[in-house]
Design a protein around this motif. Structure first.
Motif, PDB file in Angstrom:
ATOM      1  N   ILE A  15       0.923  -1.310  -0.048  1.00 45.93           N
ATOM      2  CA  ILE A  15      -0.032  -0.004  -0.095  1.00 45.93           C
ATOM      3  C   ILE A  15       0.953   1.224  -0.241  1.00 45.93           C
ATOM      4  O   ILE A  15       0.575   2.403  -0.667  1.00 45.93           O
ATOM      5  N   GLY A  16       2.132   1.209   0.774  1.00 45.56           N
ATOM      6  CA  GLY A  16       2.934   2.314   0.887  1.00 45.56           C
ATOM      7  C   GLY A  16       3.572   2.421  -0.370  1.00 45.56           C
ATOM      8  O   GLY A  16       3.697   3.801  -0.873  1.00 45.56           O
ATOM      9  N   PRO A  49      -2.181   5.686  13.350  1.00 42.38           N
ATOM     10  CA  PRO A  49      -2.360   5.391  11.839  1.00 42.38           C
ATOM     11  C   PRO A  49      -0.844   5.367  11.051  1.00 42.38           C
ATOM     12  O   PRO A  49      -0.102   6.092  11.258  1.00 42.38           O
ATOM     13  N   LEU A  50      -0.976   4.826  10.011  1.00 45.68           N
ATOM     14  CA  LEU A  50       0.400   4.583   9.036  1.00 45.68           C
ATOM     15  C   LEU A  50      -0.067   5.533   8.031  1.00 45.68           C
ATOM     16  O   LEU A  50       1.067   5.948   7.356  1.00 45.68           O
ATOM     17  N   PHE A  51      -1.248   5.935   7.493  1.00 41.44           N
ATOM     18  CA  PHE A  51      -1.389   6.578   6.343  1.00 41.44           C
ATOM     19  C   PHE A  51      -2.408   7.718   6.895  1.00 41.44           C
ATOM     20  O   PHE A  51      -3.387   7.356   7.817  1.00 41.44           O
ATOM     21  N   LEU A  61       1.764   8.598   3.620  1.00 43.74           N
ATOM     22  CA  LEU A  61       2.302   7.762   4.562  1.00 43.74           C
ATOM     23  C   LEU A  61       2.527   9.192   5.750  1.00 43.74           C
ATOM     24  O   LEU A  61       2.957  10.261   5.447  1.00 43.74           O
ATOM     25  N   THR A  62       2.172   8.789   6.861  1.00 42.43           N
ATOM     26  CA  THR A  62       2.692   9.621   8.144  1.00 42.43           C
ATOM     27  C   THR A  62       4.089   9.248   8.641  1.00 42.43           C
ATOM     28  O   THR A  62       4.768   8.569   7.875  1.00 42.43           O
ATOM     29  N   ARG A  66       6.006   6.016   7.690  1.00 38.06           N
ATOM     30  CA  ARG A  66       7.283   5.744   6.770  1.00 38.06           C
ATOM     31  C   ARG A  66       8.258   4.959   7.429  1.00 38.06           C
ATOM     32  O   ARG A  66       9.080   4.059   6.976  1.00 38.06           O
ATOM     33  N   ARG A  67       8.562   5.442   8.698  1.00 38.39           N
ATOM     34  CA  ARG A  67       9.382   4.507   9.800  1.00 38.39           C
ATOM     35  C   ARG A  67       8.927   2.922   9.679  1.00 38.39           C
ATOM     36  O   ARG A  67       9.901   2.123   9.706  1.00 38.39           O
TER      37      ARG A  67
END
Length: 296
Positions: A15-16, A49-51, A61-62, A66-67
């Motif tokens: 997804i990323g 959240p990751l996004f 991406l947050t 990203r990490r």
């Protein structure tokens, strides 16, 4: 216990990478709801959240996302290596060498041969690039070592000096500066210059002049050293380069003369650099020793 499965890591990374659920689903050949469910479960477990989700816009991406994906990509890569036992030793015995573009014709072949002779089990690959590309690749781990100049490297890099280097002024044989065995920056400032179009390289050279209060005119910014030399041979100005061919002819057969620039502020060493100042993998440490022995 693993609370996030490797499959879920794979889905979130996809997804990323592709920027949307639909694109990632198409690439992985799975349903979009399956990806959405995996993402929801991972974010629920992590507690953040990751996004960032905005209606009508691609998923972004947050900082935490990203990490997470960087670490997840490394995890998936290592998992794939473990599943293929016959590739583990080969993967651990790889060296990715970078070389600054102007230095490559002079140093790259000299570096490759002793590495392959001394470490026959080591798989060596290389990349030729400008300063910014090499620095970025060292930081991101795409190359292990770089043969370059020590420009714009902070304390996060380890640098070992191979040899000192001073720039040369390259000009046509009838140029007025040819009369002296060497030249100064102040003398060069009175003539049009031919610099590299590599950003940090030209900035460095112009910075030398600014240190002594001079602002020379730049006639050309050339893509390669040989274009610099050709332009100089055709009276388009004086080329300035730290890397100088031993040939007194340009590629198109025109005669050239090189004069050393003697200002102390212009000295810039050629270095063997890597990112990180702590211990490194044994084969990289061995490669460093070999390169220092043969190139220093």
């Amino acid at each position: 216990m693993l609370y996030i499965s490797l499959r879920q890591y794979e889905y979130v990374c996809a997804i990323g990478r592709f920027g949307s659920l639909s694109a990632a689903a198409q690439q992985l050949n799975v349903s979009q709801p399956a990806l959405s469910t995996a993402l929801t479960r991972v974010e629920s477990h992590l507690g953040h959240p990751l996004f960032s989700r905005k209606r009508g816009a691609a998923l972004a991406l947050t900082t935490q996302g990203r990490r997470f994906i960087e670490d997840a990509e490394n995890l998936l890569t290592n998992a794939a290596r473990l599943e293929k036992a016959d590739q583990v030793s080969a993967t651990r015995a790889q060296l990715r060498l970078g070389c600054f573009v102007d230095l490559a014709p002079f140093l790259l072949a000299k570096a490759l041969r002793p590495l392959r002779m001394a470490l026959p089990d080591l798989t060596v690959s290389y990349k030729v690039d400008g300063f910014e590309g090499l620095i970025t690749d060292l930081i991101d781990g795409r190359i292990d070592l770089a043969l370059t100049y020590g420009l714009s490297m902070d304390a996060g890099f380890q640098q070992q000096t191979l040899f000192p280097s001073r720039p040369n002024a390259i000009m046509a044989p009838d140029h007025p500066l040819v009369r002296a065995p060497s030249v100064s920056l102040s003398e060069l400032a009175a003539h049009p210059l031919i610099l590299s179009n590599e950003g940090l390289s030209s900035q460095h050279v112009l910075g030398l002049f600014r240190q002594i209060g001079l602002r020379p005119s730049v006639a050309h910014r050339a893509a390669t050293l040989e274009i610099q030399r050709s332009l100089a041979a055709h009276h388009e100005g004086v080329a300035i380069s730290y890397a100088t061919s031993p040939s007194d002819l340009s590629y198109d057969g025109m005669p050239l003369v090189s004069r050393r620039i003697l200002d102390d502020i212009a000295a810039e060493p050629v270095v063997l650099a890597r990112h990180g100042t702590g211990p490194t993998e044994p084969h990289i440490a061995q490669a460093e020793q070999i390169l220092m022995e043969f190139l220093a």
